[in-house]
Motif scaffolding. Structure first.
Motif, short mmCIF file in Angstrom:
data_model
loop_
_atom_site.label_atom_id
_atom_site.label_comp_id
_atom_site.label_asym_id
_atom_site.label_seq_id
_atom_site.Cartn_x
_atom_site.Cartn_y
_atom_site.Cartn_z
N MET A 96 51.57 29.42 65.07
CA MET A 96 50.94 28.31 64.36
C MET A 96 50.65 27.16 65.32
SD MET A 96 52.93 27.93 60.72
CE MET A 96 53.03 29.27 59.56
N ASP A 97 49.50 26.54 65.14
CA ASP A 97 49.13 25.38 65.94
C ASP A 97 49.56 24.14 65.16
OD1 ASP A 97 47.86 23.24 67.20
OD2 ASP A 97 46.15 24.47 67.82
N CYS A 98 50.74 23.62 65.48
CA CYS A 98 51.32 22.50 64.72
C CYS A 98 50.47 21.24 64.78
CB CYS A 98 52.74 22.20 65.22
SG CYS A 98 53.92 23.52 64.84
N VAL A 99 49.76 21.05 65.90
CA VAL A 99 48.90 19.86 66.03
C VAL A 99 47.74 19.94 65.03
CG1 VAL A 99 47.36 18.57 67.55
CG2 VAL A 99 49.52 19.46 68.45
N LYS A 100 47.06 21.08 65.00
CA LYS A 100 45.94 21.27 64.07
C LYS A 100 46.41 21.18 62.62
CE LYS A 100 42.80 24.38 64.51
NZ LYS A 100 42.12 25.71 64.69
N ILE A 101 47.55 21.81 62.36
CA ILE A 101 48.09 21.80 60.99
C ILE A 101 48.46 20.37 60.59
CG2 ILE A 101 50.06 22.51 59.58
CD1 ILE A 101 50.00 25.20 61.14
N GLY A 102 49.09 19.64 61.50
CA GLY A 102 49.48 18.26 61.20
C GLY A 102 48.28 17.37 60.93
N GLN A 103 47.23 17.54 61.71
CA GLN A 103 46.02 16.75 61.50
C GLN A 103 45.38 17.07 60.15
OE1 GLN A 103 43.73 17.82 64.98
NE2 GLN A 103 44.67 16.24 66.27
N LEU A 104 45.42 18.35 59.79
CA LEU A 104 44.84 18.76 58.51
C LEU A 104 45.67 18.21 57.35
CD1 LEU A 104 42.77 20.36 56.89
CD2 LEU A 104 44.21 22.39 57.16
N ILE A 105 46.98 18.28 57.45
CA ILE A 105 47.84 17.74 56.39
C ILE A 105 47.57 16.25 56.19
CG2 ILE A 105 50.23 17.17 55.77
CD1 ILE A 105 51.06 19.84 57.05
N ALA A 106 47.45 15.51 57.29
CA ALA A 106 47.18 14.07 57.20
C ALA A 106 45.84 13.81 56.53
CB ALA A 106 47.21 13.45 58.59
N LYS A 107 44.83 14.58 56.92
CA LYS A 107 43.49 14.42 56.36
C LYS A 107 43.49 14.70 54.85
CE LYS A 107 38.78 16.33 56.89
NZ LYS A 107 38.67 17.05 55.61
N LEU A 108 44.12 15.80 54.47
CA LEU A 108 44.15 16.18 53.06
C LEU A 108 44.97 15.19 52.23
CD1 LEU A 108 44.66 20.03 53.50
CD2 LEU A 108 42.55 18.88 52.78
N ARG A 109 46.05 14.71 52.81
CA ARG A 109 46.91 13.74 52.11
C ARG A 109 46.12 12.47 51.80
NH1 ARG A 109 49.37 9.44 53.94
NH2 ARG A 109 49.26 10.02 56.15
N LYS A 110 45.37 12.00 52.80
CA LYS A 110 44.60 10.76 52.62
C LYS A 110 43.47 10.96 51.61
CE LYS A 110 45.74 9.17 57.26
NZ LYS A 110 45.27 9.03 58.67
N GLU A 111 42.88 12.16 51.61
CA GLU A 111 41.83 12.45 50.62
C GLU A 111 42.38 12.38 49.20
OE1 GLU A 111 40.16 16.24 51.52
OE2 GLU A 111 39.05 15.54 53.29
N LYS A 112 43.65 12.73 49.05
CA LYS A 112 44.30 12.70 47.73
C LYS A 112 44.91 11.33 47.42
CE LYS A 112 44.17 17.08 46.23
NZ LYS A 112 43.72 17.50 44.88
N ASN A 113 44.75 10.37 48.36
CA ASN A 113 45.35 9.03 48.21
C ASN A 113 46.86 9.10 48.02
OD1 ASN A 113 42.91 7.49 48.40
ND2 ASN A 113 42.39 8.13 46.31
N LEU A 114 47.50 9.97 48.79
CA LEU A 114 48.95 10.13 48.74
C LEU A 114 49.56 9.54 50.00
CD1 LEU A 114 49.13 13.85 47.54
CD2 LEU A 114 49.54 11.82 46.15
N THR A 115 50.79 9.05 49.88
CA THR A 115 51.53 8.56 51.04
C THR A 115 52.43 9.69 51.55
OG1 THR A 115 53.42 7.78 49.73
CG2 THR A 115 51.57 6.24 50.05
N GLN A 116 52.97 9.50 52.73
CA GLN A 116 53.91 10.48 53.25
C GLN A 116 55.13 10.58 52.34
OE1 GLN A 116 54.69 9.24 57.30
NE2 GLN A 116 52.81 10.20 58.09
N LYS A 117 55.51 9.45 51.76
CA LYS A 117 56.66 9.44 50.84
C LYS A 117 56.34 10.24 49.57
CE LYS A 117 60.11 6.39 48.74
NZ LYS A 117 60.22 7.18 47.51
N ASN A 118 55.10 10.13 49.08
CA ASN A 118 54.72 10.91 47.90
C ASN A 118 54.90 12.41 48.16
OD1 ASN A 118 51.86 8.73 47.28
ND2 ASN A 118 53.92 8.63 46.40
N ILE A 119 54.44 12.85 49.34
CA ILE A 119 54.57 14.26 49.70
C ILE A 119 56.03 14.65 49.84
CG2 ILE A 119 54.02 16.02 51.44
CD1 ILE A 119 51.54 15.10 50.05
N ALA A 120 56.79 13.81 50.53
CA ALA A 120 58.20 14.09 50.76
C ALA A 120 58.98 14.18 49.45
CB ALA A 120 58.80 13.01 51.67
N ASP A 121 58.73 13.23 48.55
CA ASP A 121 59.45 13.22 47.26
C ASP A 121 59.12 14.47 46.45
OD1 ASP A 121 60.56 10.81 47.92
OD2 ASP A 121 59.24 9.60 46.66
N ALA A 122 57.86 14.89 46.48
CA ALA A 122 57.45 16.07 45.72
C ALA A 122 58.09 17.34 46.27
CB ALA A 122 55.93 16.20 45.74
#
Length: 203
Positions: free
Chosen positions: A1-27
């Motif tokens: 797995m390319d953790c850098v690419k995956i991390g960038q994608l997670i950040a992009k998708l999270r922002k598109e959903k208007n979620l914070t890192q805490k929202n993801i973590a809590d879920a």
């Protein structure tokens, strides 16, 4: 797995959903700093977290794990390129007007390829007022029935859902130049041209 690419994608998708890192973590029941590490490319999600993470972000898990979402070509607006999909689990009927990644019940569905008018399903079409009244020579039993009938013309799709032990008939608006699609769970998707819809003959 390319953790850098995956991390960038997670950040992009999270922002598109208007979620914070805490929202993801809590879920997910993890700490916010763990999500931060993913997005910085310092690690990838644990395998047990992928199904729920893909649900939260609303994307296909396989593509997320590859770190790249494959975009389909823009819809050209040509309804003649309509594609039909049927879920083998729940029987849902899905339609796209171009190439698409279609999922239902957790499975990626494959397009049903039609065959041109065959002897598998005989039809009779009668013009009644502004409609075609179509009758199918079909048993319509629980193990052998027509699931749907669709008439495609220009910018419209007329979809009729049929069920076992129901009368094998349907009505569709008369629109010259269209195509009729009939999906039988045993014979598959059969396509008829407009000339097959006539008042006296059978296809």
């Amino acid at each position: 797995m390319d953790c850098v690419k995956i991390g960038q994608l997670i950040a992009k998708l999270r922002k598109e959903k208007n979620l914070t890192q805490k929202n993801i973590a809590d879920a997910l029941g993890i700490q916010s700093k763990t999500v931060s590490k993913w997005e910085c490319g310092l690690g990838c999600p644990d395998l047990s977290l992928w199904p729920e993470l893909s649900t939260i972000l609303g994307v296909d898990m396989k593509q997320m794990m590859e770190g790249e979402i494959t975009s389909n070509k823009p819809d050209s607006g040509n309804i003649d390129k309509v594609r039909f999909y049927v879920c083998p689990s729940c029987g849902n009927i899905l339609v796209s007007t171009g190439s698409a990644s279609i999922f239902c019940c957790g499975r990626k569905l494959e397009r049903i390829l039609p065959v041109v008018s065959s002897d598998a399903i005989k039809i009779t079409a009668e013009e009644i007022e502004m409609d075609y009244f179509i009758t199918f020579d079909h048993p319509m039993t629980k193990d052998h029935y027509i699931s749907f009938v669709a008439y495609v013309k220009t910018d419209k799709i007329f979809l009729n859902r049929l069920y076992p032990e129901q009368s094998p008939t349907c009505r569709i608006p008369i629109a010259k130049g269209g195509k009729l699609y009939v999906y039988c769970i045993q014979h598959g998707l059969v396509m008829y041209s407009d000339k097959d819809l006539n008042q006296t003959g059978k296809a």
